[in-house]
Design an enzyme around this catalytic site. Structure first.
Site, PDB file in Angstrom:
ATOM      1  N   GLU A   1     -19.237  -5.701  10.219  1.00 12.24           N
ATOM      2  CA  GLU A   1     -20.189  -4.967  11.054  1.00 12.24           C
ATOM      3  C   GLU A   1     -21.219  -5.880  11.709  1.00 12.24           C
ATOM      4  O   GLU A   1     -21.604  -5.677  12.864  1.00 12.24           O
ATOM      5  CB  GLU A   1     -20.890  -3.893  10.215  1.00 12.24           C
TER       6      GLU A   1
ATOM      7  N   ARG B   1     -25.447  -2.354   7.341  1.00 12.17           N
ATOM      8  CA  ARG B   1     -25.145  -3.745   7.042  1.00 12.17           C
ATOM      9  C   ARG B   1     -25.454  -4.660   8.231  1.00 12.17           C
ATOM     10  O   ARG B   1     -25.499  -5.874   8.081  1.00 12.17           O
ATOM     11  CB  ARG B   1     -23.672  -3.876   6.654  1.00 12.17           C
TER      12      ARG B   1
ATOM     13  N   LYS C   1       0.850  -1.181   0.000  1.00 12.86           N
ATOM     14  CA  LYS C   1       0.000   0.000   0.000  1.00 12.86           C
ATOM     15  C   LYS C   1       0.894   1.242   0.000  1.00 12.86           C
ATOM     16  O   LYS C   1       1.811   1.360   0.801  1.00 12.86           O
ATOM     17  CB  LYS C   1      -0.912  -0.002   1.229  1.00 12.86           C
TER      18      LYS C   1
END
Length: 637
Positions: free
Chosen positions: A375, A403, A286
């Protein structure tokens, strides 16, 4: 542009890219990476994730026939290079700006954006649906899902993998493995992938199998199955465990260097000819190619303005001290409360720095849990702790809490468990746009029995709501608060318990009343102060509680005022204003009511100031509505 980007300057779409020789792809990647660095340094957006997939993006568009072949990105903050290569280079300077291009793939924006994204872990399911649809139509299209940046920790990704393995649809899943979400990845899956990437014996065997595979692919189905079985068995022996992906019936290839663009082109060309579900494991970094981003990956996920040469983030200096961010008020307050009450724990789905739960993690690491991008699990995990007498503070971004709706109802509210759900980024969030605005929470949570729903006017109220919630212990609480900074610099006041279901009068007035909930009420106070200059006196009531509503206060307002405005930074359909109207409709003498909030449409990206103005809930919009209501007859809206 041609001088600074001699190759990239000639590329307006993937067809232009395909005209290049393979050896030209390396300098193209270098130019593309420089273009992203130049752009994002002065127009803030997601940064590190897109730098990490430059080579992969170039290889995908070079090998596959997009947009006929479908390319589905997970989350979408990996997709800047994709946008630049697919016709949006000349308008990329408008990225995330009001009326500009979206920061995420968006089907309305380009045919190359085959699926709209913004939330994580959706790519495999969407790609599988596309692959099955193509199969049913007899279309020989390729469908590729690029999943990474922690998205594989989401349960939906595993549901998609499981279903993909049970079908023979032509789907390629590319795992962009950079060991990061916004913060470093957590959990057993991270350790499993680490085992694969660091096993020297396994990787040597993998290379030998890869080189031999082409010879066996032409020998017919029986020979291919035999090779696959042998390959899987030896892989399992070398890793001392079965290969997770092949256990789910996906052909696994890798790990490979995700920054070797020429090798990626070779592999992707080979994989095009292998039918059925398969997974390519790419190892990437990244922030690749920009040293500050590689060294500080969390900060450079979305760094804001920064100096391109030094990597130093540019901080705008202010004459007066700024109020804190609401997330930091939450984080520091949670630490204070956890020290006071040993039953308090913190839970976050992969957002420790985003919601400032890292403050608790740093001081009391045994009292905080990062459960990954999950979640649903976060809410039920919190419910399990609450069932055993603990007081979990479960912090989820408002739009991501959608969600976990079933878990909030079934696992928390139905059992009346004292879970404190703190919904960060509630209301308009700004440049992330429609996928991230937290405008639906009040409307979808209000019908659920047993839940207390509150929103603070300022930082002191947020502290007191958190303090009151852990004292109540009579059922679940939802505390919603916005992204960004509040109003107060002197906010660390002693805790004070709030009376449950009680609002407050914050400004007297005679001509009309504004009933507000949450920090958007500060816009109403500013509007009222300016209206008083033209002799319109507006009373402001901070309701604090959406549920239970302060019916005594509402009755007081009904008897005092014939003209009322309700103000919220949530959806008008079913939200706070609707709750007020429901109460007034049960009374004989109903006042005139105008509701201000988010209209029944998806609000796109832009600064909060621009979007408040668009929705008519900024200071000027409130003033205009109040002036008109005082001077004209207006029907109830």
């Amino acid at each position: 542009m041609p001088n600074r980007y001699p190759l990239l300057g000639k590329i307006d779409n993937p067809e232009d890219l395909k005209k290049l020789k393979e050896e030209d792809l390396v300098p193209v990647c270098s130019e593309l990476r420089d273009f992203i660095i130049d752009s994002v340094s002065c127009n803030p957006g997601h940064f590190g994730a897109s730098l990490g997939v430059v080579e992969l993006t170039v290889a995908l568009h070079y090998v596959f026939n997009t947009p006929y072949d479908r390319l589905v990105w997970d989350v979408g903050h990996q997709a800047y290079a994709h946008k630049i290569l697919t016709g949006r280079k000349s308008v990329f300077h408008t990225n995330r700006k009001y009326k500009g291009i979206s920061g995420f793939p968006n089907r309305k924006e380009s045919p190359f954006d085959s699926f709209g994204v913004g939330h994580s872990s959706t790519s495999i399911s969407a790609a599988l649906g596309m692959a099955i649809a193509a199969q049913k139509k007899g279309e020989q299209r390729q469908v590729i899902a690029v999943i990474g940046d922690g998205s594989l920790t989401g349960g939906m990704a595993f549901e998609g993998l499981n279903n993909a393995g049970a079908n023979n649809a032509n789907i390629l899943v590319i795992l962009n493995d950079n060991n990061m979400a916004i913060d470093p990845n957590v959990g057993a899956l991270k350790e499993y992938l680490l085992d694969i990437t660091t096993s020297k014996t396994y990787n040597k065997f993998k290379t030998d199998v890869w080189n031999a595979l082409g010879k066996f692919e032409n020998l017919g189905p029986k020979a291919r199955r035999l090779v696959q079985k042998l390959e899987g068995s030896v892989k399992s022996a070398l890793l001392h465990r079965s290969n997770l992906f092949e256990s789910l019936n996906l052909r696994y290839f890798g790990p490979v260097d995700g920054h070797d663009v020429e090798y990626l082109v070779k592999i992707l060309n080979d994989l095009k000819d292998i039918p059925g579900p398969k997974l390519l494991h790419c190892i990437t970094t990244k922030g690749k190619g920009y040293k500050p981003a590689e060294e500080n990956q969390t900060a450079f996920h979305a760094p804001g303005l920064f100096d391109r040469e030094t990597g130093k983030q540019i901080v705008v200096k202010h004459e007066k001290p700024l109020p804190p961010k609401y997330q930091d008020v939450f984080g520091e307050t949670l630490l204070e409360l956890a020290i006071m009450n040993p039953k308090i724990y913190g839970i976050t789905p992969a957002m420790p720095s985003g919601c400032s739960m890292n403050i608790l993690m740093d001081k009391l690491p045994e009292r905080a849990f990062d459960v990954g991008i999950a979640e649903q699990h976060a809410v039920t995990f919190a419910a399990g702790m609450a069932a055993e007498g603990d007081i979990p503070f479960c912090n989820i971004y408002s739009s991501f809490s959608q969600r976990a709706y079933d878990q909030i109802i079934h696992d928390v509210a139905l059992q009346n468990l004292p879970v404190v759900m703190c919904l960060d980024r509630a209301g308009i969030v700004g440049e992330d746009g429609a996928t991230h605005h937290g405008v639906f929470d009040m409307a979808f949570l209000r019908p659920i029995p047993n839940i207390t729903i509150v929103s603070p006017l300022n930082e002191v109220e947020l502290r007191n709501m958190m303090f009151t919630a852990q004292l109540d212990n009579q059922g679940p609480w939802v505390i919603r608060y916005p992204r960004g900074r509040g109003e107060l610099t002197d906010w660390k006041k002693p805790f004070r318990a709030l009376a449950k279901g009680k609002g407050q009068l914050v400004r007297e007035g005679r001509d009309l009343a504004i009933l507000c909930i949450g920090p958007i009420g500060n816009e109403a106070i500013k509007a009222a102060n300016e209206l008083s200059l033209i002799d319109i006196e507006v009373a402001i009531y901070d309701m604090r509680f959406l549920k239970p509503l302060d019916e005594e206060l509402l009755e007081e307002v009904r008897l005092r005022f014939q003209k009322i405005i309700t103000l919220e930074d949530g959806a008008l359909a079913g939200g706070f204003g609707s709750a007020v109207l429901e109460y007034f409709c049960s009374k004989a003498n109903m006042p005139q009511v105008v509701r201000l909030g988010i209209p029944d449409k998806f609000i796109e990206h832009g600064s909060p100031t621009e979007l408040y103005r668009e929705c008519g809930i900024d200071k000027e919009g409130i003033k205009a509505t109040a002036f008109k209501l005082v001077n004209e007859n207006i029907r109830v809206k």
